[in-house]
Design an enzyme around this catalytic site. Sequence first.
Site, short mmCIF file in Angstrom:
data_model
loop_
_atom_site.label_atom_id
_atom_site.label_comp_id
_atom_site.label_asym_id
_atom_site.label_seq_id
_atom_site.Cartn_x
_atom_site.Cartn_y
_atom_site.Cartn_z
CG ASP A 103 -1.91 1.17 1.17
OD1 ASP A 103 -2.82 1.11 0.31
OD2 ASP A 103 -1.80 2.12 1.95
CB SER A 104 0.38 4.70 -1.15
OG SER A 104 -0.88 4.92 -0.55
CB CYS B 67 -2.88 0.61 -2.77
SG CYS B 67 -2.82 2.36 -3.24
CD GLU C 141 -1.54 7.98 5.75
OE1 GLU C 141 -0.62 8.79 5.61
OE2 GLU C 141 -1.61 6.90 5.13
CB CYS D 102 -9.69 4.84 -0.14
SG CYS D 102 -8.10 5.21 0.65
CG HIS E 262 -5.97 5.28 4.24
ND1 HIS E 262 -5.27 4.76 3.18
CD2 HIS E 262 -5.04 5.85 5.06
CE1 HIS E 262 -3.98 5.01 3.35
NE2 HIS E 262 -3.81 5.68 4.47
#
Length: 276
Positions: free
Chosen positions: A12-13, A75, A161, A195, A197
């Site tokens: 993942d990024s 991702c 994040e 996504c 996240h």
Amino acid sequence: MNSNSAPIGIFDSGYGGLTVFREIEKLLPQYDYLYLGDNARAPYGPRSFETIYQYTWQAVQWFFRKGCPLVILACNTASAKALRNIQQLDLPKTDDPSRRVLGVIRPTTEVLGQYTQSGKVGVLGTAGTIRSESYPTELKKYWPEVQVYQQACPLWVPLIEGGEHHAPGADYFVKKYLGQLFAQDQGIDALLLGCTHYPLMLDKLREHIPAGVCLVVQGEIVAKSLVDYLARHPGMESRLSKGGEHRFCTTDNAADFERQAGFFLGREIEASTVQL
């Protein structure tokens, strides 16, 4: 992991892919796993096709050097903008073209139509994923009757994040993007978190989505798809090492990664910093 390990690579990024890893680990705990977050170059969402492809291919090659015969791009942005080129152009030219790279978009679109009664699905994602049109394109292959409405949510990943996704200030951006999506069609009754996240915002999203709208999270879908993939590809399954070991790596600060990863996984981990 020893030098003979052949773990499943998960990329993942940043941290979002940990929500996918968490679900894969539940269903397939016997395998070894190697996770990489390219945190030094995150976020991927606003970047160009060429840059995302370059970064993702560098990461995949790193996994190959570490002995991974199978890599999961956990991702959406990387899956949308890099996977096809890697599968069709790059893998055949490597010294072992039998290795495989899989993404999260196809397994998601294969089942997404099951979640809607109205035939109208909303997709929330990064700017890169939404611009790629990957979800509407793929969904047409499996559910041609389903209408897709998309909405980019560029500030959600930074909020997550930054640890601000539960703060009162996050409500403004949740309501803003949801409002823009449902303004396209009030009949949307299934909402894909496009996504990895975004599952960390589930509680916040549930506060603001209309009643009766189903929230679709990818982790479990991707995990079940991987179980099926390995059952259909015994040659690949036999190559994977089964020691139940996990290794976590980042291209940025390992201590920061360990701290953030705890929120995504619900447990403490140890990480190391690597260069691609």
